[in-house]
Write a protein that holds these residues in place. Structure first.
Motif, PDB file in Angstrom:
ATOM      1  N   GLU A   1       0.837  -1.199   0.000  1.00 42.42           N
ATOM      2  CA  GLU A   1       0.000   0.000   0.000  1.00 42.42           C
ATOM      3  C   GLU A   1       0.877   1.257   0.000  1.00 42.42           C
ATOM      4  N   ASP A   2       0.459   2.260  -0.765  1.00 40.72           N
ATOM      5  CA  ASP A   2       1.184   3.530  -0.910  1.00 40.72           C
ATOM      6  C   ASP A   2       2.578   3.308  -1.521  1.00 40.72           C
ATOM      7  N   ALA A   3       2.643   2.339  -2.442  1.00 37.62           N
ATOM      8  CA  ALA A   3       3.940   2.010  -3.060  1.00 37.62           C
ATOM      9  C   ALA A   3       4.558   3.207  -3.769  1.00 37.62           C
ATOM     10  N   SER A   4       3.724   4.037  -4.389  1.00 37.69           N
ATOM     11  CA  SER A   4       4.298   5.141  -5.175  1.00 37.69           C
ATOM     12  C   SER A   4       5.013   6.163  -4.286  1.00 37.69           C
ATOM     13  N   ARG A   5       4.811   6.094  -2.954  1.00 39.61           N
ATOM     14  CA  ARG A   5       5.569   6.979  -2.053  1.00 39.61           C
ATOM     15  C   ARG A   5       6.502   6.158  -1.157  1.00 39.61           C
ATOM     16  N   SER A   6       6.803   4.920  -1.600  1.00 40.57           N
ATOM     17  CA  SER A   6       7.699   4.056  -0.816  1.00 40.57           C
ATOM     18  C   SER A   6       9.113   4.108  -1.396  1.00 40.57           C
TER      19      SER A   6
ATOM     20  N   GLY B   1       6.245   4.111 -14.461  1.00 40.33           N
ATOM     21  CA  GLY B   1       6.731   3.043 -15.359  1.00 40.33           C
ATOM     22  C   GLY B   1       8.167   2.685 -14.997  1.00 40.33           C
ATOM     23  N   ASN B   2       8.951   3.703 -14.697  1.00 40.48           N
ATOM     24  CA  ASN B   2      10.347   3.496 -14.344  1.00 40.48           C
ATOM     25  C   ASN B   2      10.472   2.661 -13.063  1.00 40.48           C
ATOM     26  N   THR B   3       9.598   2.956 -12.078  1.00 37.14           N
ATOM     27  CA  THR B   3       9.623   2.188 -10.817  1.00 37.14           C
ATOM     28  C   THR B   3       9.360   0.704 -11.110  1.00 37.14           C
ATOM     29  N   ILE B   4       8.364   0.444 -11.940  1.00 38.92           N
ATOM     30  CA  ILE B   4       8.026  -0.957 -12.244  1.00 38.92           C
ATOM     31  C   ILE B   4       9.216  -1.638 -12.933  1.00 38.92           C
ATOM     32  N   ALA B   5       9.813  -0.940 -13.897  1.00 37.46           N
ATOM     33  CA  ALA B   5      10.950  -1.528 -14.620  1.00 37.46           C
ATOM     34  C   ALA B   5      12.096  -1.829 -13.656  1.00 37.46           C
TER      35      ALA B   5
ATOM     36  N   LEU C   1      -1.029   2.339 -18.019  1.00 31.81           N
ATOM     37  CA  LEU C   1      -0.464   1.953 -19.326  1.00 31.81           C
ATOM     38  C   LEU C   1       1.062   2.051 -19.309  1.00 31.81           C
ATOM     39  N   SER C   2       1.571   3.048 -18.608  1.00 32.87           N
ATOM     40  CA  SER C   2       3.020   3.194 -18.529  1.00 32.87           C
ATOM     41  C   SER C   2       3.635   2.000 -17.788  1.00 32.87           C
TER      42      SER C   2
END
Ligand code: KIV
Ligand code: ZN
Length: 512
Positions: A142-147, A182-186, A216-217
């Motif tokens: 949860e809240d991965a985009s700010r982790s 997208g960069n985080t996922i990569a 999509l990214s």
């Protein structure tokens, strides 16, 4: 499964239901789940089993009856949550437990009051416990985009080792922007040594209007599951809209090179069903499912489309299920035709009594309206079910006088727990007068937050579908009512909302 295939995970019944006022009954959830199955959604998140007894029964009913999609229940990383989810999914043909814990510094410190080590420990324990109950386990940060990236790598590696098969990276607060996300996922896929043992998933909220772009990214960067909702329903500004993601992948296959298993012709019926059940109208200019999404108004566009459709159209209305609103039934149609058309639309009647009640209403409607469309049938069943079940208040009669230059006056007779009560009121308009007369009887102490009317079909004989949103003591409910007379539809919607407030069903919120 091919590496080009994107798994569609629909969370309309869980995250969508977390929209204030969008809560649904078990039966309504089951109807939506059947439509999602028909649309060939891969995973249906049916609810949060521990939230309330009603949620548990809804997840169980969906798990018991859906055969072609995986049915999933959310659970916090707590033993009791996981066990309850496992219990609800016990009879599923294919079930999944989705467990989560927050991983951002701000959530760990202030919400969980845990150290990062404790968070990893709890996550691993939760995944192992879930794996003891079921093979298919998803873990969300949860809240991965700010982790922090390093911490995410650490916890993901540990939960994959513990048996998680899907790793979800939510943008819980809708904070990410496409390139960064997208960069985080990569980076995660590249850096985590056992990343190949799991499918990476994304779950984006729309606070900055970027949920679909971010999804999509992330898919372009290697995610192969996307979590989304019909009409983008969801907390605050909503979740990524299923219809937009699926149609973007399909229409721009040339760029993305990816596919889904969705039967796209079921998109518009699904959108209408969700809108009619939740009472959340779809804005006319909404992509794919808005009433104007395929309407060309300008002369230049119309001329172009007539000469060669693809001058201005990138996909066909038929491919997403428009123009399927057939005129199916009329005054002379019988019970069997009525039942079988509703079954095709995803509605099963629980009993002969329920069928008879809906059929009696259909006959009343057919007396007022010569052509009955699919949308009329969907509204009619929602309206029949809205007035079934918990019913302290029932409309016995309503009469309104309204004349130019005169103040409208309404007289209402209600049955209140079986006793007749009546009141009269004037108002700014006939609807206002009718709702004030109801309040004069009930004295609910609630605040009206929203009143909206939609014509279900075109034509002046269309049924009006009314949504009334009431708030009382922090609880928000939506009432629905449909009728060819919009004053009656308004009174029904108001009474439905009052009955829901009276039922006082409380449930826990997963993020609290
Ligand atoms: O937005 C979110 O983080 C969620 C999780 C529970 C997956 O809904
Ligand atoms: Zn969410």
């Amino acid at each position: 499964m091919s590496t080009n295939r994107v798994i569609i995970f629909d969370t309309t019944l869980r995250d969508g239901e977390q929209s204030p006022g969008a809560s649904m009954t078990r039966d309504e959830k089951l109807r939506i789940a059947r439509q999602l199955e028909k649309m060939r959604v891969d995973v249906i998140e049916a609810g949060f089993a521990i939230a309330s007894p009603g949620d548990f029964l809804a997840v169980k009913a969906i798990a018991d009856s859906i055969k072609d999609s995986t049915v999933c229940s959310l659970s916090r990383a707590l033993d009791a949550d996981i066990d309850r989810a496992g219990e609800a999914l016990a009879n599923a043909n294919s079930g999944r437990i989705h467990t989560f814990i927050a991983t951002s510094p701000i959530h760990m410190k202030y919400k969980l009051q845990m150290t990062p080590d404790q968070v990893v420990e709890n996550a691993v324990r939760a995944v192992k416990r879930a794996r003891n109950l079921i093979d298919d386990v998803e873990f969300s940060l949860e809240d991965a985009s700010r982790s922090e990236l390093d911490f995410m790598c650490r916890i993901i590696e540990a939960v994959i080792d513990a048996g998680a098969r899907t790793i979800n990276i939510p943008d819980t607060v809708g904070y990410a922007v496409p390139q960064e996300y997208g960069n985080t996922i990569a980076q995660l896929i590249q850096r985590i040594p056992n990343a190949d043992k799991a499918i990476f998933s994304v779950h984006c909220h729309n606070d900055l209007g970027l949920a679909v772009a971010n999804s999509l990214s992330a898919i372009a960067a290697g995610a192969r599951q996307v979590e989304c909702t019909i009409n983008g329903l969801g907390e605050r500004a909503g979740n990524a809209a299923l219809e937009e993601i699926v149609m973007a992948l399909r229409t721009r296959q040339d760029v993305m090179g990816l596919e889904t298993n969705i039967d796209t012709t079921q998109i518009v019926p699904a959108s209408r069903l969700v809108s009619s059940i939740t009472g959340f109208p779809v804005q006319p200019n909404k992509a794919i499912v808005g009433a104007n999404a395929f309407a060309h108004e300008s002369g230049i566009h119309q001329d172009g489309v007539l000469k060669h459709r693809e001058t201005y159209e990138i996909m066909t209305a038929e491919s997403v299920g428009w123009n399927t609103n057939r005129m199916v039934l009329g005054k002379l149609s019988g019970r069997n035709a009525f039942r079988s058309r509703l079954e095709e639309l995803g509605t099963q009647f629980a009993s002969e009594a329920e069928l008879n009640e809906a059929f009696a209403r259909f006959k009343e409607l057919a007396d007022k309206k010569s052509e009955i469309f699919d949308d009329d049938l969907v509204a009619l069943v929602s309206d029949t079910r809205a007035s079934a079940g918990h019913e302290k208040y029932r409309l016995s009669s309503l009469s309104v006088t309204s004349q130019t230059g005169e103040t409208p006056v309404a007289q209402v007779v209600l049955s209140v727990a079986g006793e007749e009560a009546q009141a009269q009121s004037s108002g700014g308009g006939p609807v206002d007068a009718a709702l004030k007369a109801i309040e004069a009887i009930v004295d609910s102490g609630s605040n009206l937050q929203l009143y909206s009317v939609n014509a279900i079909t075109s034509g002046t004989d269309s049924q009006g579908e009314v949504t009334v949103r009431l708030e009382k003591g922090g609880r928000i409910v939506n009432g629905l009512g449909a009728d060819t007379d919009i004053i009656v539809a308004s009174a029904k919607a108001y009474i439905h909302a009052l009955n829901m407030l009276d039922a006082n069903i409380q449930k826990a919120h997963p993020q609290v």
